[in-house]
Scaffold this motif. Structure first.
Motif, PDB file in Angstrom:
ATOM      1  N   UNK A 112       0.853  -1.185   0.000  1.00  0.00           N
ATOM      2  CA  UNK A 112       0.000   0.000   0.000  1.00  0.00           C
ATOM      3  C   UNK A 112       0.887   1.232   0.000  1.00  0.00           C
ATOM      4  N   UNK A 113       0.434   2.284  -0.634  1.00  0.00           N
ATOM      5  CA  UNK A 113       1.176   3.551  -0.632  1.00  0.00           C
ATOM      6  C   UNK A 113       0.657   4.417   0.519  1.00  0.00           C
ATOM      7  N   UNK A 114       0.566   3.809   1.671  1.00  0.00           N
ATOM      8  CA  UNK A 114      -0.003   4.428   2.854  1.00  0.00           C
ATOM      9  C   UNK A 114       1.095   4.509   3.918  1.00  0.00           C
ATOM     10  N   UNK A 115       1.400   5.718   4.417  1.00  0.00           N
ATOM     11  CA  UNK A 115       2.521   5.875   5.352  1.00  0.00           C
ATOM     12  C   UNK A 115       2.411   4.987   6.586  1.00  0.00           C
ATOM     13  N   UNK A 116       1.245   4.857   7.233  1.00  0.00           N
ATOM     14  CA  UNK A 116       1.189   3.944   8.382  1.00  0.00           C
ATOM     15  C   UNK A 116       1.493   2.489   7.997  1.00  0.00           C
ATOM     16  N   UNK A 117       1.029   2.050   6.832  1.00  0.00           N
ATOM     17  CA  UNK A 117       1.327   0.690   6.373  1.00  0.00           C
ATOM     18  C   UNK A 117       2.829   0.527   6.154  1.00  0.00           C
ATOM     19  N   UNK A 118       3.442   1.495   5.494  1.00  0.00           N
ATOM     20  CA  UNK A 118       4.876   1.445   5.204  1.00  0.00           C
ATOM     21  C   UNK A 118       5.683   1.410   6.498  1.00  0.00           C
ATOM     22  N   UNK A 119       5.354   2.297   7.438  1.00  0.00           N
ATOM     23  CA  UNK A 119       6.071   2.327   8.720  1.00  0.00           C
ATOM     24  C   UNK A 119       5.928   1.000   9.450  1.00  0.00           C
ATOM     25  N   UNK A 120       4.731   0.434   9.448  1.00  0.00           N
ATOM     26  CA  UNK A 120       4.502  -0.829  10.155  1.00  0.00           C
ATOM     27  C   UNK A 120       5.278  -1.975   9.513  1.00  0.00           C
ATOM     28  N   UNK A 121       5.329  -2.031   8.169  1.00  0.00           N
ATOM     29  CA  UNK A 121       6.086  -3.093   7.486  1.00  0.00           C
ATOM     30  C   UNK A 121       7.577  -2.992   7.796  1.00  0.00           C
ATOM     31  N   UNK A 122       8.104  -1.770   7.738  1.00  0.00           N
ATOM     32  CA  UNK A 122       9.528  -1.592   8.069  1.00  0.00           C
ATOM     33  C   UNK A 122       9.772  -2.021   9.509  1.00  0.00           C
ATOM     34  N   UNK A 123       8.907  -1.597  10.418  1.00  0.00           N
ATOM     35  CA  UNK A 123       9.049  -1.921  11.833  1.00  0.00           C
ATOM     36  C   UNK A 123       8.957  -3.435  12.074  1.00  0.00           C
ATOM     37  N   UNK A 124       7.993  -4.085  11.424  1.00  0.00           N
ATOM     38  CA  UNK A 124       7.767  -5.517  11.646  1.00  0.00           C
ATOM     39  C   UNK A 124       8.843  -6.421  11.017  1.00  0.00           C
ATOM     40  N   UNK A 125       9.430  -5.981   9.900  1.00  0.00           N
ATOM     41  CA  UNK A 125      10.300  -6.893   9.141  1.00  0.00           C
ATOM     42  C   UNK A 125      11.754  -6.450   8.994  1.00  0.00           C
ATOM     43  N   UNK A 126      12.042  -5.179   9.170  1.00  0.00           N
ATOM     44  CA  UNK A 126      13.404  -4.692   8.922  1.00  0.00           C
ATOM     45  C   UNK A 126      13.836  -3.704  10.004  1.00  0.00           C
ATOM     46  N   UNK A 127      13.413  -3.928  11.208  1.00  0.00           N
ATOM     47  CA  UNK A 127      13.635  -2.951  12.245  1.00  0.00           C
ATOM     48  C   UNK A 127      14.937  -3.137  12.985  1.00  0.00           C
ATOM     49  N   UNK A 128      15.603  -2.041  13.180  1.00  0.00           N
ATOM     50  CA  UNK A 128      16.687  -1.908  14.125  1.00  0.00           C
ATOM     51  C   UNK A 128      17.825  -2.891  14.070  1.00  0.00           C
ATOM     52  N   UNK A 129      18.442  -3.050  15.202  1.00  0.00           N
ATOM     53  CA  UNK A 129      19.626  -3.878  15.229  1.00  0.00           C
ATOM     54  C   UNK A 129      19.788  -4.625  16.502  1.00  0.00           C
TER      55      UNK A 129
END
Length: 131
Positions: A114-131
């Motif tokens: 989705x081109x939706x900022x909350x969706x994008x933020x959640x996907x990054x957070x859930x799958x590619x977050x931090x270290x």
């Protein structure tokens, strides 16, 4: 003199309008802010996506990316950053959402997005977050 004043006002208003259009989203679960990557950096971020895909032995051939976003691990823009973007796959022309974690090198591809900022933020957070 009046023309100079009008010109300066126009420049200031134009600058404010451009600066106000930068998409960003406060994202409390990450104590961070999702921001658009500066268009001047899109080429290097796209290359970084290619490099991380190769490092992960992923065969996804990324042609180009647009709508690139950064989600730092904290409100600081320094340190570990996770990235996401809508990218075009070479050959097929298919658009996908890709996220990466700079610190650990995680790489995920999502054919549906989705081109939706909350969706994008959640996907990054859930799958590619931090270290």
């Amino acid at each position: 003199m009046k023309q100079l004043f009008i010109l300066i006002q126009f420049i200031l208003l134009s600058t404010a309008a451009v600066g106000g259009n930068e998409p960003e989203l406060e994202f409390p679960p990450a104590n961070s802010v999702l921001r658009t990557v500066d268009p001047e950096d899109w080429r290097s971020v796209t290359q970084e996506f290619r490099d991380i895909a190769l490092w992960n032995k992923n065969t996804t051939d990324i042609q180009l990316c647009d709508n690139l976003y950064t989600l730092p691990v904290s409100v600081s823009r320094e340190g570990n950053v996770s990235l996401g973007g809508i990218c075009t796959i070479a050959g097929s022309g298919q658009k996908v959402f890709i996220c990466v974690d700079r610190m650990l090198g995680r790489f995920e591809v999502f054919p549906e997005f989705q081109r939706d900022l909350p969706w994008i933020a959640q996907k990054i957070f859930d799958h590619c977050w931090g270290g």
